[in-house]
Design a protein around this motif. Structure first.
Motif, PDB file in Angstrom:
ATOM      1  N   PHE A  65      15.390 -33.715  10.574  1.00 47.59           N
ATOM      2  CA  PHE A  65      15.983 -34.553  11.112  1.00 47.59           C
ATOM      3  C   PHE A  65      16.951 -36.317  11.438  1.00 47.59           C
ATOM      4  CE2 PHE A  65      13.470 -31.798  14.416  1.00 47.59           C
ATOM      5  CZ  PHE A  65      14.418 -30.804  14.003  1.00 47.59           C
ATOM      6  N   ASP A  66      16.067 -36.238  10.197  1.00 42.36           N
ATOM      7  CA  ASP A  66      17.344 -38.106  10.070  1.00 42.36           C
ATOM      8  C   ASP A  66      18.064 -37.648   8.958  1.00 42.36           C
ATOM      9  OD1 ASP A  66      14.424 -39.219  11.210  1.00 42.36           O
ATOM     10  OD2 ASP A  66      13.052 -39.377  10.134  1.00 42.36           O
ATOM     11  N   GLU A  67      18.233 -36.019   8.293  1.00 42.27           N
ATOM     12  CA  GLU A  67      19.351 -35.946   7.091  1.00 42.27           C
ATOM     13  C   GLU A  67      20.724 -36.074   7.691  1.00 42.27           C
ATOM     14  OE1 GLU A  67      18.089 -32.837   4.818  1.00 42.27           O
ATOM     15  OE2 GLU A  67      16.347 -33.443   4.954  1.00 42.27           O
ATOM     16  N   PHE A  68      20.950 -36.193   9.470  1.00 41.31           N
ATOM     17  CA  PHE A  68      21.772 -35.612  10.124  1.00 41.31           C
ATOM     18  C   PHE A  68      21.962 -36.717  10.764  1.00 41.31           C
ATOM     19  CE2 PHE A  68      19.416 -31.856   9.438  1.00 41.31           C
ATOM     20  CZ  PHE A  68      20.854 -31.137   8.376  1.00 41.31           C
ATOM     21  N   GLU A  69      23.306 -37.910  11.001  1.00 39.72           N
ATOM     22  CA  GLU A  69      24.004 -38.658  11.967  1.00 39.72           C
ATOM     23  C   GLU A  69      23.635 -38.289  13.589  1.00 39.72           C
ATOM     24  OE1 GLU A  69      27.878 -40.130  11.708  1.00 39.72           O
ATOM     25  OE2 GLU A  69      27.091 -39.931   9.040  1.00 39.72           O
ATOM     26  N   GLN A  70      23.925 -37.245  13.525  1.00 41.29           N
ATOM     27  CA  GLN A  70      23.602 -36.762  15.365  1.00 41.29           C
ATOM     28  C   GLN A  70      23.051 -35.776  15.751  1.00 41.29           C
ATOM     29  OE1 GLN A  70      24.105 -38.339  18.158  1.00 41.29           O
ATOM     30  NE2 GLN A  70      22.825 -36.543  18.525  1.00 41.29           N
ATOM     31  N   VAL A  71      21.741 -34.942  16.315  1.00 38.02           N
ATOM     32  CA  VAL A  71      21.186 -34.069  16.402  1.00 38.02           C
ATOM     33  C   VAL A  71      21.783 -33.413  17.537  1.00 38.02           C
ATOM     34  CG1 VAL A  71      19.218 -32.800  16.705  1.00 38.02           C
ATOM     35  CG2 VAL A  71      20.229 -34.438  14.286  1.00 38.02           C
ATOM     36  N   VAL A  72      21.806 -31.975  18.250  1.00 37.60           N
ATOM     37  CA  VAL A  72      22.348 -31.786  19.355  1.00 37.60           C
ATOM     38  C   VAL A  72      20.849 -30.476  19.570  1.00 37.60           C
ATOM     39  CG1 VAL A  72      24.022 -30.845  21.175  1.00 37.60           C
ATOM     40  CG2 VAL A  72      24.423 -32.402  19.630  1.00 37.60           C
ATOM     41  N   PHE A  73      20.163 -30.525  21.019  1.00 33.70           N
ATOM     42  CA  PHE A  73      19.883 -29.356  21.449  1.00 33.70           C
ATOM     43  C   PHE A  73      20.467 -28.544  22.602  1.00 33.70           C
ATOM     44  CE2 PHE A  73      16.941 -31.320  18.606  1.00 33.70           C
ATOM     45  CZ  PHE A  73      15.515 -30.831  18.610  1.00 33.70           C
ATOM     46  N   TYR A  74      20.145 -27.189  22.184  1.00 33.88           N
ATOM     47  CA  TYR A  74      21.390 -26.560  23.325  1.00 33.88           C
ATOM     48  C   TYR A  74      20.189 -25.176  23.402  1.00 33.88           C
ATOM     49  CZ  TYR A  74      23.690 -23.293  25.228  1.00 33.88           C
ATOM     50  OH  TYR A  74      24.266 -21.999  26.398  1.00 33.88           O
TER      51      TYR A  74
END
Length: 318
Positions: free
Chosen positions: A112-121
């Motif tokens: 998850f650190d590879e992404f600027e923003q993480v959204v869970f849905y």
């Protein structure tokens, strides 16, 4: 690998077996595809630096997507996001050690650190899972539609909808969904306050980093309504930005003015309350804007009843 790069899979013509194979192949080509036991799978499509982690049932995808693809694929195609789709065969609440191990591995790999923003849905049982597993990505933002907090009968014995699932373990790892949101930057819970059990679960999600949005008179299928009103992409974008404010949400909900399933529920409500004046205003407004035979018929019936009442009063005076 977004829309301009030709990412537009359409699996609508495939049978279930072919469909699963096509999903797996697509994941292998653009990220990874990982079976997680007999009832779950993870499909990752790599593209942009915003990642949508969506939890969905296979039957839900088949019912809600014209292309029979996970929700995240829409965001890859239209917004250039990356997508990690967690799929289940039926409502499992994703309570499976193989799923726990999968998220453990992602955490160990700093995925998850590879992404600027993480959204869970997720919605309903999948909303429970989205909240529960969001703890694996501290700082994530979370969008939940009518989620359950837990099915542990010691906490929610009042919820008699899923009694056959109480044998699942909701007390071990990734267990109590509201607590798992403590690591989130922000979470948004959408629910209908008139759906008593959904509202009781929503109350359990009360946290300083959780904003709750009410969708009164929408009923118990909010995911269908949000997607049919075509506001899901904007809800996800605002979630990613941490900006799903009450003002923005209210603006999106103006779409219900042209959404007949909601308007029919509103009509049933005003009729049930015997508020004829309000019902007449509603029917006049809707029938003047939309092709809505039910509202035209109801308005005609109200007008006829009013005319009969006036005639009766005139005869009595005469």
């Amino acid at each position: 690998m977004s829309a301009q790069n030709g990412f537009s899979p359409d699996f609508s013509a495939l049978g279930r077996g072919e469909w699963l194979s096509a999903l797996r192949t697509l994941g292998q080509e653009h990220g990874f595809a990982e079976p997680l036991g007999k009832r779950h799978a993870g499909i990752f499509i790599e593209d942009g630096d915003t990642l949508l982690v969506s939890f969905e049932t296979m039957s839900g995808i088949e019912a809600l997507s014209q292309t029979r693809t996970p929700l995240g694929f829409d965001m890859v195609r239209t917004k250039g996001w990356s997508s990690l789709s967690l799929l289940s065969h039926g409502d499992t609440w994703f309570r499976d050690p193989r799923v726990y191990e999968f998220f453990d591995q992602l955490l160990d790999d700093d995925f998850f650190d590879e992404f600027e923003q993480v959204v869970f849905y997720g919605a309903g049982p999948c909303g429970y899972a989205a909240a529960a597993f969001s703890v694996a990505a501290p700082g994530a933002r979370v969008l939940l539609l009518q989620p359950q907090a837990t099915l542990d009968p010691r906490v929610t014995e009042w919820d008699d909808r899923f009694t056959d699932m109480r044998r699942l373990d909701f007390t071990s790892r990734y267990g109590y969904a509201p607590d798992m949101l403590d690591a989130a930057d922000a979470a948004y819970v959408l629910y209908d306050p008139r759906e008593r059990l959904d509202a009781m679960h929503a109350a359990l999600f009360t946290r300083s980093n959780v904003t709750k949005h009410r969708m009164s008179l929408f009923g118990n299928a909010l995911q269908t309504d949000v997607r049919m009103m075509d506001v899901m992409p904007r809800l996800l974008e605002d979630t990613a930005e941490g900006n799903l404010t009450r003002e923005r949400f209210a603006g999106y909900m103006r779409a219900r003015r042209s959404y007949l399933p909601y308007l029919r529920r509103l009509l049933a409500h005003t009729d049930g309350e015997k508020r004829d004046a309000l019902t007449r205003m509603l029917c006049h407004n809707v029938s003047s804007r939309l092709n809505a035979p039910r509202f035209r018929r109801r308005l005609a019936g109200l007008d006829a009843a009013a005319s009969d009442t006036e005639d009766g009063a005139t005869q009595q005076v005469g």
